[in-house]
Design a protein around this motif. Sequence first.
Motif, PDB file in Angstrom:
ATOM      1  N   ALA A   1      56.235  81.117  42.122  1.00 30.66           N
ATOM      2  CA  ALA A   1      55.640  81.533  43.390  1.00 30.66           C
ATOM      3  C   ALA A   1      54.425  82.425  43.170  1.00 30.66           C
ATOM      4  O   ALA A   1      53.352  82.196  43.752  1.00 30.66           O
ATOM      5  CB  ALA A   1      56.680  82.246  44.246  1.00 30.66           C
ATOM      6  N   LEU A   2      54.558  83.428  42.340  1.00 33.52           N
ATOM      7  CA  LEU A   2      53.448  84.372  42.141  1.00 33.52           C
ATOM      8  C   LEU A   2      52.217  83.684  41.569  1.00 33.52           C
ATOM      9  O   LEU A   2      51.090  84.041  41.915  1.00 33.52           O
ATOM     10  CB  LEU A   2      53.896  85.541  41.264  1.00 33.52           C
ATOM     11  CG  LEU A   2      54.950  86.463  41.891  1.00 33.52           C
ATOM     12  CD1 LEU A   2      55.440  87.486  40.880  1.00 33.52           C
ATOM     13  CD2 LEU A   2      54.426  87.127  43.145  1.00 33.52           C
ATOM     14  N   ASN A   3      52.423  82.690  40.727  1.00 34.30           N
ATOM     15  CA  ASN A   3      51.278  81.977  40.146  1.00 34.30           C
ATOM     16  C   ASN A   3      50.503  81.155  41.170  1.00 34.30           C
ATOM     17  O   ASN A   3      49.398  80.705  40.888  1.00 34.30           O
ATOM     18  CB  ASN A   3      51.720  81.089  38.982  1.00 34.30           C
ATOM     19  CG  ASN A   3      51.660  81.820  37.662  1.00 34.30           C
ATOM     20  OD1 ASN A   3      50.696  82.524  37.377  1.00 34.30           O
ATOM     21  ND2 ASN A   3      52.687  81.665  36.845  1.00 34.30           N
ATOM     22  N   GLU A   4      51.053  80.961  42.368  1.00 30.62           N
ATOM     23  CA  GLU A   4      50.362  80.202  43.411  1.00 30.62           C
ATOM     24  C   GLU A   4      49.515  81.081  44.334  1.00 30.62           C
ATOM     25  O   GLU A   4      48.797  80.565  45.187  1.00 30.62           O
ATOM     26  CB  GLU A   4      51.369  79.401  44.241  1.00 30.62           C
ATOM     27  CG  GLU A   4      52.006  78.273  43.456  1.00 30.62           C
ATOM     28  CD  GLU A   4      52.849  77.342  44.317  1.00 30.62           C
ATOM     29  OE1 GLU A   4      52.870  77.496  45.559  1.00 30.62           O
ATOM     30  OE2 GLU A   4      53.482  76.446  43.733  1.00 30.62           O
ATOM     31  N   LEU A   5      49.600  82.389  44.190  1.00 31.65           N
ATOM     32  CA  LEU A   5      48.915  83.299  45.097  1.00 31.65           C
ATOM     33  C   LEU A   5      47.459  83.549  44.707  1.00 31.65           C
ATOM     34  O   LEU A   5      47.154  83.754  43.525  1.00 31.65           O
ATOM     35  CB  LEU A   5      49.643  84.647  45.146  1.00 31.65           C
ATOM     36  CG  LEU A   5      51.052  84.627  45.715  1.00 31.65           C
ATOM     37  CD1 LEU A   5      51.735  85.968  45.479  1.00 31.65           C
ATOM     38  CD2 LEU A   5      51.018  84.285  47.195  1.00 31.65           C
TER      39      LEU A   5
END
Length: 182
Positions: free
Chosen positions: A23-27
Amino acid sequence: MATAQQIEIATFGAGCFWCLEAALNELTGVKTAISGYMGGHTANPDYRSVCSGNTGHAEVVQVQFAPEQISFATLCRVFFSLHDATQLNRQGNDIGTQYRSVIFSHSPAQQTQATQIIEQLTNEALFDAPIVTELSPATVFHPAEDYHQGYYKQNPLQGYCQFLISPKMAKFRKQFAHLLQG
């Protein structure tokens, strides 16, 4: 003359690191999100030793981010949306201190912001039980083994990913669509 972009570091533990990292890598504003271990008492932890529960480490994701694009507070809000912060030393069937909910602060400002966000979430009564997320100063970060990096992206059809991570990712993408990279 262009100035170098400021980069800050944040470290979160929310149970298994595969979902949080994905998830964090998509921000937008997140430069890297790397799975690893923090908060223990052994010098060279590895997955097997951390899973034993004997090292004191938590499975974490360390994030390098550009604060002018995404704030630490926003990262905290995403973090709290991706796990159950009311479960002490567990997430679902993953049980042990290695799966604890934890924010490792890299500055007094992060510690203050994390404390304020927990107070806000408590006041908003978003959870059915008290938040038990640990707030601790950051210690040495140990990157997890290569096969853990990008695990969900590389193994979306694996059973754990399909049944546990995919639904969380769908909810995350809907809730935070305005923050996702192009």
